[in-house]
Design an enzyme around this catalytic site. Structure first.
Site, PDB file in Angstrom:
ATOM      1  N   CYS A 261       0.824  -1.207   0.000  1.00  0.00           N
ATOM      2  CA  CYS A 261       0.000   0.000   0.000  1.00  0.00           C
ATOM      3  C   CYS A 261       0.864   1.265   0.000  1.00  0.00           C
ATOM      4  CB  CYS A 261      -0.977  -0.040   1.175  1.00  0.00           C
ATOM      5  SG  CYS A 261      -2.395   1.072   0.972  1.00  0.00           S
ATOM      6  N   HIS A 353      -3.580  -5.180   0.131  1.00  0.00           N
ATOM      7  CA  HIS A 353      -3.294  -5.680   1.473  1.00  0.00           C
ATOM      8  C   HIS A 353      -3.330  -7.207   1.499  1.00  0.00           C
ATOM      9  CE1 HIS A 353      -4.244  -1.804   3.912  1.00  0.00           C
ATOM     10  NE2 HIS A 353      -3.995  -1.498   2.645  1.00  0.00           N
ATOM     11  N   GLU A 355      -2.491  -9.214   3.800  1.00  0.00           N
ATOM     12  CA  GLU A 355      -2.928  -9.800   5.073  1.00  0.00           C
ATOM     13  C   GLU A 355      -4.427 -10.061   5.065  1.00  0.00           C
ATOM     14  OE1 GLU A 355      -4.618  -6.058   5.369  1.00  0.00           O
ATOM     15  OE2 GLU A 355      -2.554  -6.523   4.783  1.00  0.00           O
TER      16      GLU A 355
END
Length: 382
Positions: A261, A353, A355
């Site tokens: 990001c 992202h 995650e």
């Protein structure tokens, strides 16, 4: 004599558009950049993501709050959004994991919101005109003169040019030990890092050293890192010259680097590329991205209003002398750069992202790719 309605609220955009609704969360006034997030779920992870600092978040999904809030799913220690806009907030919580209602959490953290407006019409307005400054005025402030409300909105700072990492970063360094077979120390520059990112990195075998955004290259060297990671975060990447300079020292030292990001945008700048503000950005957990190396399409989690400018037609020379680099991932909705890979140095980044809190998990392999890069670099240095 008229009686003020404590439940009244109004949203005012800088172009003069107004939406009247009901107060949601804390009462008062809040100002920020109005943006929309398209996720059908995951509102808790959105609210507690530090990347949303300074932004009034509009949820395009109509029903919000059904699953309440719990302490396990927080991505940081508090709610970071500047304000919150929903159409139909849940009247009661219906989930066994809930510890409080969303409304109570917003009140506790002082987040001013509005509900009961036509969120579809507002989304279309932002999509067509672009993200813009706005203000939510609720309770007694909803009765302020319309011209006064408009003045406050138009005098608020624009997102372009803002460096917000200092507001969300850790104030001091901390260490999270590896939870798998140890690989080495990892320097994580906290520009607004999410808890789930740190958990994924410790699960790879890294002792994760979370460093404040003000950390120098000497601070990074002091922990003898096996690699360096730049996190997500809010603000304009063009206003983060200090972090870009530190990253160039990391790349010069040939330390393995992974950025996500904001870390992708700063990697682009370190390579010598420019950045620009998107019209309305990418926010949500349903964004399609093409991995150009494999031809695989991933559904990914995004939160960015800025992007990197780079050629899409193959490898090119880094303007700052880091050899060949290429755009590794591309957004399929608008062909925005979503990832960069260097050929001659151990470094790559993605705009989204991996995650994936609160999902999806298509891009989780990127953490493993980074671990493999670190191990390969360690083997090559022996």
């Amino acid at each position: 004599m008229t009686t003020q309605n404590p439940d009244a609220a109004v949203l005012v955009l800088e172009d003069g558009t107004r939406f009247a609704g009901r107060a949601y969360g804390a009462r008062g006034t809040t100002l920020g950049e109005v943006v929309f997030a398209t996720g059908m779920s995951g509102y808790q992870e959105t609210l507690t993501d530090p990347s949303y600092a300074g932004q009034i978040v509009l949820q395009t999904a109509p029903h919000i709050g059904n699953t309440g809030m719990n302490s396990q799913d927080n991505e940081s220690s508090k709610i970071w959004v500047a304000g919150y806009i929903v159409r139909d907030p849940a009247r009661r919580v219906s989930n066994w994991r809930a510890e409080e209602s969303l409304d109570d959490a917003l009140v506790r953290d002082g987040i001013v919101g509005i509900s009961g407006i036509d969120t579809r019409a507002l989304t279309r307005r932002i999509r067509d005109a672009g993200a813009m400054r706005g203000g939510i005025f609720s309770g007694a402030d909803a009765a302020l003169d319309g011209a006064e409300q408009q003045r406050r909105v138009t005098e608020a700072p624009e997102m372009a040019g803002q460096n917000l990492s200092a507001a969300v970063s850790a104030s001091e360094a901390r260490v999270l030990p590896a939870t798998a077979e140890r690989i080495g120390n990892l320097a994580v520059l906290d520009l607004g890092v999410k808890q789930s990112t740190l958990e994924n990195l410790t699960a790879l075998g890294f002792d994760v050293h979370v460093l404040p955004q003000s950390a120098t290259f000497a601070d990074i060297q002091a922990i003898e890192p096996a690699g360096v990671f730049y996190s997500n975060g809010p603000g304009d990447p063009s206003a983060s010259d200090t972090q870009v300079a530190v990253l160039r020292e990391v790349l010069d030292a040939r330390l393995p680097y992974f950025g996500i990001c904001f870390g992708n945008q700063l990697f682009g700048r370190a390579l010598g590329l420019g950045t620009y503000k998107l019209t309305f950005g990418h926010r949500g957990i349903n964004q399609p991205v093409l991995d150009r190396a494999t031809g695989r399409v991933e559904i990914t989690a995004h939160n960015h209003g800025f992007a990197v400018e780079a050629p899409l037609d193959g490898p090119f020379e880094s303007p700052n002398g880091y050899g060949l680099v290429e755009v590794s991932h591309v957004g399929l909705n608008d062909q925005v750069v979503e990832g960069i890979r260097a050929h001659g140095i151990p470094a790559f980044s993605v705009q989204y992202h991996p995650e994936a809190a609160a999902g999806p998990h298509d891009a989780h392999y990127l953490f493993t790719r980074f671990r493999d890069l670190v191990i390969a670099t360690q083997e090559a240095s022996k």
